[in-house]
Design a protein around this motif. Sequence first.
Motif, PDB file in Angstrom:
ATOM      1  N   GLY A 145       0.601  -1.356   0.030  1.00 31.90           N
ATOM      2  CA  GLY A 145      -0.197  -0.282   0.288  1.00 31.90           C
ATOM      3  C   GLY A 145       1.160   1.125   0.123  1.00 31.90           C
ATOM      4  N   ALA A 146       2.128   0.908  -0.583  1.00 35.33           N
ATOM      5  CA  ALA A 146       3.034   2.222  -0.648  1.00 35.33           C
ATOM      6  C   ALA A 146       3.208   2.789  -2.318  1.00 35.33           C
ATOM      7  CB  ALA A 146       4.761   1.696   0.497  1.00 35.33           C
ATOM      8  N   ILE A 147       3.640   4.144  -1.626  1.00 33.31           N
ATOM      9  CA  ILE A 147       4.728   4.600  -3.466  1.00 33.31           C
ATOM     10  C   ILE A 147       6.142   4.349  -3.636  1.00 33.31           C
ATOM     11  CG2 ILE A 147       4.353   6.882  -4.395  1.00 33.31           C
ATOM     12  CD1 ILE A 147       2.143   7.270  -3.048  1.00 33.31           C
ATOM     13  N   PRO A 148       5.984   3.738  -4.403  1.00 37.18           N
ATOM     14  CA  PRO A 148       7.733   3.199  -4.252  1.00 37.18           C
ATOM     15  C   PRO A 148       8.393   4.841  -5.032  1.00 37.18           C
ATOM     16  CG  PRO A 148       6.896   1.367  -5.579  1.00 37.18           C
ATOM     17  CD  PRO A 148       5.613   2.498  -5.385  1.00 37.18           C
ATOM     18  N   LYS A 149       9.393   4.556  -3.749  1.00 34.27           N
ATOM     19  CA  LYS A 149      10.495   6.612  -3.878  1.00 34.27           C
ATOM     20  C   LYS A 149      11.475   5.792  -4.260  1.00 34.27           C
ATOM     21  CE  LYS A 149       7.344   9.170  -3.086  1.00 34.27           C
ATOM     22  NZ  LYS A 149       7.040  10.560  -4.502  1.00 34.27           N
ATOM     23  N   TYR A 150      12.299   5.609  -3.801  1.00 33.96           N
ATOM     24  CA  TYR A 150      14.098   4.772  -3.823  1.00 33.96           C
ATOM     25  C   TYR A 150      13.853   3.305  -4.072  1.00 33.96           C
ATOM     26  CZ  TYR A 150      13.864   9.362  -2.837  1.00 33.96           C
ATOM     27  OH  TYR A 150      13.172  10.493  -2.057  1.00 33.96           O
ATOM     28  N   LEU A 151      15.031   2.911  -4.990  1.00 32.37           N
ATOM     29  CA  LEU A 151      15.736   1.343  -5.016  1.00 32.37           C
ATOM     30  C   LEU A 151      17.298   1.351  -4.609  1.00 32.37           C
ATOM     31  CD1 LEU A 151      14.451   0.017  -8.536  1.00 32.37           C
ATOM     32  CD2 LEU A 151      13.782  -0.597  -5.904  1.00 32.37           C
ATOM     33  N   SER A 152      17.812   0.324  -4.160  1.00 27.56           N
ATOM     34  CA  SER A 152      19.202   0.275  -4.354  1.00 27.56           C
ATOM     35  C   SER A 152      19.697  -1.333  -4.930  1.00 27.56           C
ATOM     36  CB  SER A 152      19.190  -0.581  -2.402  1.00 27.56           C
ATOM     37  OG  SER A 152      19.266  -1.569  -2.515  1.00 27.56           O
ATOM     38  N   LEU A 153      20.440  -1.073  -5.665  1.00 28.95           N
ATOM     39  CA  LEU A 153      20.637  -2.247  -6.679  1.00 28.95           C
ATOM     40  C   LEU A 153      22.182  -2.884  -6.383  1.00 28.95           C
ATOM     41  CD1 LEU A 153      20.425  -2.643  -9.367  1.00 28.95           C
ATOM     42  CD2 LEU A 153      21.430  -1.200  -9.949  1.00 28.95           C
ATOM     43  N   ALA A 154      22.581  -3.887  -6.446  1.00 26.13           N
ATOM     44  CA  ALA A 154      23.428  -5.074  -5.780  1.00 26.13           C
ATOM     45  C   ALA A 154      23.770  -5.874  -7.042  1.00 26.13           C
ATOM     46  CB  ALA A 154      23.870  -4.685  -5.071  1.00 26.13           C
ATOM     47  N   ALA A 157      13.569   1.414 -14.088  1.00 26.59           N
ATOM     48  CA  ALA A 157      13.383   2.444 -13.517  1.00 26.59           C
ATOM     49  C   ALA A 157      12.404   3.655 -13.334  1.00 26.59           C
ATOM     50  CB  ALA A 157      14.802   2.848 -12.451  1.00 26.59           C
ATOM     51  N   ASP A 158      12.442   4.692 -15.075  1.00 30.76           N
ATOM     52  CA  ASP A 158      12.054   5.968 -15.078  1.00 30.76           C
ATOM     53  C   ASP A 158      11.108   5.914 -14.817  1.00 30.76           C
ATOM     54  OD1 ASP A 158      14.770   6.883 -15.192  1.00 30.76           O
ATOM     55  OD2 ASP A 158      15.360   7.279 -17.505  1.00 30.76           O
ATOM     56  N   GLU A 159      10.141   4.856 -15.804  1.00 33.45           N
ATOM     57  CA  GLU A 159       9.365   4.337 -16.277  1.00 33.45           C
ATOM     58  C   GLU A 159       8.171   3.726 -15.036  1.00 33.45           C
ATOM     59  OE1 GLU A 159       9.446   1.844 -20.084  1.00 33.45           O
ATOM     60  OE2 GLU A 159       8.817   0.450 -18.333  1.00 33.45           O
ATOM     61  N   SER A 160       8.674   3.347 -13.986  1.00 32.76           N
ATOM     62  CA  SER A 160       8.803   3.075 -11.952  1.00 32.76           C
ATOM     63  C   SER A 160       7.610   4.257 -11.641  1.00 32.76           C
ATOM     64  CB  SER A 160       9.216   2.004 -11.748  1.00 32.76           C
ATOM     65  OG  SER A 160       8.674   0.800 -12.658  1.00 32.76           O
ATOM     66  N   GLY A 161       8.753   5.666 -11.854  1.00 31.58           N
ATOM     67  CA  GLY A 161       9.295   6.567 -11.323  1.00 31.58           C
ATOM     68  C   GLY A 161       9.864   6.280  -9.793  1.00 31.58           C
ATOM     69  N   VAL A 162      11.079   5.801  -9.332  1.00 38.11           N
ATOM     70  CA  VAL A 162      11.824   5.248  -8.856  1.00 38.11           C
ATOM     71  C   VAL A 162      13.317   5.870  -9.359  1.00 38.11           C
ATOM     72  CG1 VAL A 162      10.716   3.634  -7.307  1.00 38.11           C
ATOM     73  CG2 VAL A 162      12.020   3.096  -9.465  1.00 38.11           C
ATOM     74  N   ILE A 163      13.948   6.306  -8.138  1.00 36.82           N
ATOM     75  CA  ILE A 163      15.513   6.851  -8.306  1.00 36.82           C
ATOM     76  C   ILE A 163      16.535   5.400  -7.787  1.00 36.82           C
ATOM     77  CG2 ILE A 163      17.304   8.541  -8.057  1.00 36.82           C
ATOM     78  CD1 ILE A 163      14.538  10.506  -7.832  1.00 36.82           C
ATOM     79  N   ILE A 164      17.536   5.036  -8.007  1.00 38.24           N
ATOM     80  CA  ILE A 164      17.968   4.090  -7.532  1.00 38.24           C
ATOM     81  C   ILE A 164      19.477   5.315  -6.940  1.00 38.24           C
ATOM     82  CG2 ILE A 164      20.396   2.892  -8.041  1.00 38.24           C
ATOM     83  CD1 ILE A 164      18.762   1.620 -10.959  1.00 38.24           C
ATOM     84  N   THR A 187      16.860  -3.425  -3.386  1.00 40.72           N
ATOM     85  CA  THR A 187      15.698  -2.992  -1.701  1.00 40.72           C
ATOM     86  C   THR A 187      15.129  -1.933  -2.120  1.00 40.72           C
ATOM     87  OG1 THR A 187      17.189  -4.244  -0.576  1.00 40.72           O
ATOM     88  CG2 THR A 187      16.017  -2.144   0.664  1.00 40.72           C
ATOM     89  N   GLY A 188      13.340  -1.457  -2.274  1.00 38.56           N
ATOM     90  CA  GLY A 188      12.951  -0.531  -2.817  1.00 38.56           C
ATOM     91  C   GLY A 188      12.013  -0.371  -1.277  1.00 38.56           C
ATOM     92  N   PHE A 189      12.035   1.064  -1.194  1.00 36.05           N
ATOM     93  CA  PHE A 189      11.526   2.191  -0.267  1.00 36.05           C
ATOM     94  C   PHE A 189      10.906   3.417  -0.786  1.00 36.05           C
ATOM     95  CE2 PHE A 189      16.334   1.471   0.751  1.00 36.05           C
ATOM     96  CZ  PHE A 189      16.044   1.079   1.300  1.00 36.05           C
ATOM     97  N   GLY A 190       9.324   3.123  -0.091  1.00 32.79           N
ATOM     98  CA  GLY A 190       8.365   4.051  -0.110  1.00 32.79           C
ATOM     99  C   GLY A 190       7.755   4.568   0.719  1.00 32.79           C
ATOM    100  N   GLU A 191       6.930   5.165   0.286  1.00 33.96           N
ATOM    101  CA  GLU A 191       5.929   6.104   1.282  1.00 33.96           C
ATOM    102  C   GLU A 191       4.548   5.257   1.418  1.00 33.96           C
ATOM    103  OE1 GLU A 191       5.866  10.344   0.308  1.00 33.96           O
ATOM    104  OE2 GLU A 191       7.645  10.200   0.319  1.00 33.96           O
ATOM    105  N   VAL A 192       3.479   5.151   2.500  1.00 33.58           N
ATOM    106  CA  VAL A 192       2.363   4.555   2.672  1.00 33.58           C
ATOM    107  C   VAL A 192       1.995   5.068   2.363  1.00 33.58           C
ATOM    108  CG1 VAL A 192       1.112   2.912   3.890  1.00 33.58           C
ATOM    109  CG2 VAL A 192       3.811   2.749   4.540  1.00 33.58           C
ATOM    110  N   HIS A 193       0.694   4.534   1.317  1.00 30.30           N
ATOM    111  CA  HIS A 193      -0.627   5.695   0.813  1.00 30.30           C
ATOM    112  C   HIS A 193      -1.046   6.449   2.370  1.00 30.30           C
ATOM    113  CE1 HIS A 193      -4.115   7.074  -0.925  1.00 30.30           C
ATOM    114  NE2 HIS A 193      -3.678   6.734  -2.219  1.00 30.30           N
ATOM    115  N   PRO A 194      -1.536   7.694   2.220  1.00 35.13           N
ATOM    116  CA  PRO A 194      -2.097   7.655   3.788  1.00 35.13           C
ATOM    117  C   PRO A 194      -3.525   6.948   3.699  1.00 35.13           C
ATOM    118  CG  PRO A 194      -2.237   9.828   1.859  1.00 35.13           C
ATOM    119  CD  PRO A 194      -1.040   8.477   1.473  1.00 35.13           C
TER     120      PRO A 194
END
Length: 341
Positions: A89-98, A121-128, A149-156
């Motif tokens: 239920g979150a909006i993905p914002k950032y990714l780590s990449l290994a 990543a661009d199409e998904s709106g996330v930044i590595i 690993t993905g990080f996102g803001e939980v939708h309000p």
Amino acid sequence: MDIDNLGFKTINLGHGSGGELTRNLLDQLIFSVFSNSYLNEKHDGAIVKIEGKIAISTDSFVITPIFFKGGNIGSLAVHGTVNDVAMCGAIPKYLSLAFIIEEGLDVGEFYKIIKSIKKAADESGVIIVTGDTKVVEKGKGDKLFINTTGFGEVHPKASISMDNINVGDKIIVNGFIAQHGMAIMSERKGLEFESDIESDSTNLNFLVKDLLDAFGDKIKLFRDPTRGGLGTVLHEIATDIELGIFLKEAYIPIEKQVAAACEMLGLDPMYVANEGVFIAIVDSSIEKEVLALMKNHEKGKNASIIGEITEEHPNKVVLKSLIGGKRIVSPLVGEQLPRIC
């Protein structure tokens, strides 16, 4: 970028040494493709800004082959982790990449994968924002493994929890099942068969956001049926909520070519992996509206209401077949399709 002028055509152990060759690999390929203000700091980590609750998901990708119809290990890694964050239920914002690279990997193949990661990543709106690169000896890997690993803001408006599921809630799937697994099988040595089946690998986060924007906490649960397929995921849910799930096979969407391929190989599509499919368990009062919204979205145009939560047969999934009989959908035992993600 002209990869013929890089000065090397394959990855060797020196590219994982941490020295000059590592620097060349990172600067000429990875940093140049993924360039952004976070990565350009070249720290071991990144400082990012996220509001409110955070959803985090990590995943590793060891698929073989690394290129397949509809994608490759790179785009799959982005889609898989973006979708896992969205299922919270979150909006993905950032990714780590290994990367874990096997010595001898062709630089041209690696570059194609890097470019596909950037595109996904661009199409998904996330930044590595951070990552890592290791090289292992020949025979100690299988060309390339990726961890994200993905990080996102939980939708309000999100309240995604199995605790919210009630009898009568409807189960909706956004599209055709079993496409990813069968696309991989069509290219696997020893099992190749003529097919136009493409992986369904794609990002689902924007459709999930639209659903949460519109319906909030009446969306009880999201889940993507990757390994183990639809049958295994639904069985896990039924077991955890100690209620039953009733499905109608006639409403489970599957493309004809995929169904034929499953039959030919003796595979049950209910257990075949997906990478662009999710289920939503929703309040019965909004089932038609949810279905309509999905069908108006590119990632949900083949959506269908496939079943509901019931008090009958607790902890079990029961499927009404096309010919009218009923069978229990058990969890997958063992590995039906090895290394599909």
